[in-house]
Design a protein around this motif. Structure first.
Motif, PDB file in Angstrom:
ATOM      1  N   GLY A 179       0.812  -1.212   0.000  1.00  0.00           N
ATOM      2  CA  GLY A 179       0.000   0.000   0.000  1.00  0.00           C
ATOM      3  C   GLY A 179       0.843   1.258   0.000  1.00  0.00           C
ATOM      4  O   GLY A 179       0.560   2.214  -0.740  1.00  0.00           O
ATOM      5  N   ILE A 180       1.901   1.257   0.808  1.00  0.00           N
ATOM      6  CA  ILE A 180       2.788   2.420   0.874  1.00  0.00           C
ATOM      7  C   ILE A 180       3.515   2.618  -0.461  1.00  0.00           C
ATOM      8  O   ILE A 180       3.635   3.743  -0.964  1.00  0.00           O
ATOM      9  N   ILE A 181       3.986   1.521  -1.036  1.00  0.00           N
ATOM     10  CA  ILE A 181       4.667   1.609  -2.336  1.00  0.00           C
ATOM     11  C   ILE A 181       3.709   2.101  -3.413  1.00  0.00           C
ATOM     12  O   ILE A 181       4.043   2.979  -4.226  1.00  0.00           O
ATOM     13  N   TRP A 182       2.505   1.534  -3.421  1.00  0.00           N
ATOM     14  CA  TRP A 182       1.486   1.917  -4.411  1.00  0.00           C
ATOM     15  C   TRP A 182       1.140   3.401  -4.285  1.00  0.00           C
ATOM     16  O   TRP A 182       1.050   4.123  -5.282  1.00  0.00           O
ATOM     17  N   ALA A 183       0.950   3.874  -3.041  1.00  0.00           N
ATOM     18  CA  ALA A 183       0.628   5.289  -2.811  1.00  0.00           C
ATOM     19  C   ALA A 183       1.806   6.181  -3.219  1.00  0.00           C
ATOM     20  O   ALA A 183       1.612   7.231  -3.855  1.00  0.00           O
ATOM     21  N   SER A 184       3.016   5.759  -2.861  1.00  0.00           N
ATOM     22  CA  SER A 184       4.209   6.557  -3.179  1.00  0.00           C
ATOM     23  C   SER A 184       4.412   6.682  -4.682  1.00  0.00           C
ATOM     24  O   SER A 184       4.878   7.711  -5.173  1.00  0.00           O
ATOM     25  N   TRP A 185       4.048   5.627  -5.406  1.00  0.00           N
ATOM     26  CA  TRP A 185       4.155   5.647  -6.866  1.00  0.00           C
ATOM     27  C   TRP A 185       3.269   6.738  -7.466  1.00  0.00           C
ATOM     28  O   TRP A 185       3.593   7.311  -8.508  1.00  0.00           O
ATOM     29  N   HIS A 186       2.172   7.087  -6.775  1.00  0.00           N
ATOM     30  CA  HIS A 186       1.240   8.109  -7.268  1.00  0.00           C
ATOM     31  C   HIS A 186       1.614   9.543  -6.880  1.00  0.00           C
ATOM     32  O   HIS A 186       1.016  10.482  -7.409  1.00  0.00           O
ATOM     33  N   TRP A 187       2.545   9.706  -5.938  1.00  0.00           N
ATOM     34  CA  TRP A 187       2.697  11.025  -5.322  1.00  0.00           C
ATOM     35  C   TRP A 187       2.986  12.167  -6.305  1.00  0.00           C
ATOM     36  O   TRP A 187       2.514  13.299  -6.090  1.00  0.00           O
ATOM     37  N   PRO A 188       3.731  11.927  -7.411  1.00  0.00           N
ATOM     38  CA  PRO A 188       3.931  13.057  -8.341  1.00  0.00           C
ATOM     39  C   PRO A 188       2.619  13.606  -8.906  1.00  0.00           C
ATOM     40  O   PRO A 188       2.506  14.808  -9.155  1.00  0.00           O
ATOM     41  N   LEU A 189       1.626  12.738  -9.102  1.00  0.00           N
ATOM     42  CA  LEU A 189       0.328  13.201  -9.600  1.00  0.00           C
ATOM     43  C   LEU A 189      -0.365  14.081  -8.570  1.00  0.00           C
ATOM     44  O   LEU A 189      -0.991  15.084  -8.918  1.00  0.00           O
ATOM     45  N   ILE A 190      -0.263  13.684  -7.295  1.00  0.00           N
ATOM     46  CA  ILE A 190      -0.896  14.477  -6.224  1.00  0.00           C
ATOM     47  C   ILE A 190      -0.234  15.851  -6.142  1.00  0.00           C
ATOM     48  O   ILE A 190      -0.907  16.884  -6.032  1.00  0.00           O
ATOM     49  N   VAL A 191       1.089  15.863  -6.216  1.00  0.00           N
ATOM     50  CA  VAL A 191       1.833  17.129  -6.137  1.00  0.00           C
ATOM     51  C   VAL A 191       1.511  18.019  -7.337  1.00  0.00           C
ATOM     52  O   VAL A 191       1.320  19.231  -7.202  1.00  0.00           O
ATOM     53  N   TYR A 192       1.415  17.407  -8.521  1.00  0.00           N
ATOM     54  CA  TYR A 192       1.201  18.175  -9.749  1.00  0.00           C
ATOM     55  C   TYR A 192      -0.226  18.703  -9.852  1.00  0.00           C
ATOM     56  O   TYR A 192      -0.436  19.874 -10.213  1.00  0.00           O
ATOM     57  N   TYR A 193      -1.211  17.861  -9.533  1.00  0.00           N
ATOM     58  CA  TYR A 193      -2.611  18.251  -9.698  1.00  0.00           C
ATOM     59  C   TYR A 193      -3.254  18.774  -8.405  1.00  0.00           C
ATOM     60  O   TYR A 193      -4.317  19.379  -8.453  1.00  0.00           O
TER      61      TYR A 193
END
Length: 284
Positions: A179-193
């Motif tokens: 779960g942590i790896i999966w969430a971390s993989w998304h973090w650039p999208l959260i930061v960008y959008y």
């Protein structure tokens, strides 16, 4: 004992190779998302990076892609994997409406939604009919379309990654780590959008780790990657496409709404705890 230790090292080596390849390939798509327009066109490619990384890792390790759990599995788990994300999404927005963080959409908003879906001019559709047809279309056709991209993620995360983790970690460890790896993989999208990045990152991690417990449970119970594909697609459609369109944002309450909202994090956390306890009880 020595043989067991050697096998654990081999497993962690496989996990490291997979994560390294995912990181490198995904970085190319994140660069495109940030620097090229329209950026969202590259998100579909990004979602297939875990699958590509899986194929490369299996090739390096001399294993066949047919070794993944491609079987459809028990229909019970397919049905539940549609039902559960639809239910937790609906509960989220019912609570949002009850507590006044957002209001039910009015006829004008529904009419705009109907126009976007091409429902205007079909007979004498009223507001209720438009909502029903829209939900049916999005809940079927859009879920199938969404599954084409969630398949790319789930071949990697649930089809391959969690089964490697299962060799060296408990159910709890697999769910939390993946779960942590999966969430971390998304973090650039959260930061960008994102707009309130710190809050959205926090709620997103809670949501993803909670979902990881549920999806890991259904993957291991079904011995198939397909329940996770369906689950992921349904969750995305209901929390991104259906329920937000039926809700009017109340000023100052935006942080409670949406897939990165506080309410969704609370609801998915409750579901995650339930499935964690269920898995422990069943000694999964």
């Amino acid at each position: 004992m020595q043989e067991s230790l050697t096998e654990r090292k081999k497993t962690w080596n496989t996990i490291f190779i997979f994560l390294a390849i995912v990181t490198v390939i995904s970085s190319l798509f994140y660069y495109a998302i940030v620097n090229l327009y329209p950026s969202r066109i590259y998100i579909g490619g990004l979602m297939w990076c875990p699958a590509i990384a899986t194929i490369i890792t299996l090739r390096i390790k001399g294993r066949s892609i047919s070794s993944l759990n491609w079987n459809w599995g028990n229909w019970k788990y397919i049905r539940l994997s549609y039902f559960i994300p639809a239910v937790y999404s609906l509960i989220t927005y019912i609570l949002i409406w009850i507590f006044g963080f957002g209001g039910l959409a009015n006829k004008g908003v529904i009419s705009d939604w109907a126009k976007e879906l091409g429902l205007v001019g079909i007979g004498t559709l009223n507001t209720t009919s438009s909502i029903i047809i829209a939900i049916i279309l999005l809940g079927t056709v859009e879920v199938i379309r969404a599954a084409a991209t969630t398949l790319g993620e789930e071949i990697g995360w649930r089809g391959f990654f969690i089964y490697e983790l299962k060799k060296v970690l408990s159910f709890t460890g697999v769910s939390v780590f993946s779960g942590i790896i999966w969430a971390s993989w998304h973090w650039p999208l959260i930061v960008y959008y994102g707009e309130n990045v710190i809050l959205e990152l926090t709620t997103f991690y809670v949501v993803i780790v909670s979902m990881s417990f549920i999806m890991t449970y259904y993957t291991f119970k079904s011995k198939s990657l397909w329940p996770a594909v369906i689950f992921h697609a349904v969750s995305n459609v209901y929390i991104q496409k259906i329920l937000p369109e039926l809700t009017i944002k109340n000023e100052g309450m935006e942080h409670w709404l949406g897939e990165n909202g506080i309410m969704f994090a609370i609801v998915t956390c409750v579901f995650g705890i339930y499935f964690w306890r269920k898995a422990i009880k069943e000694k999964l």
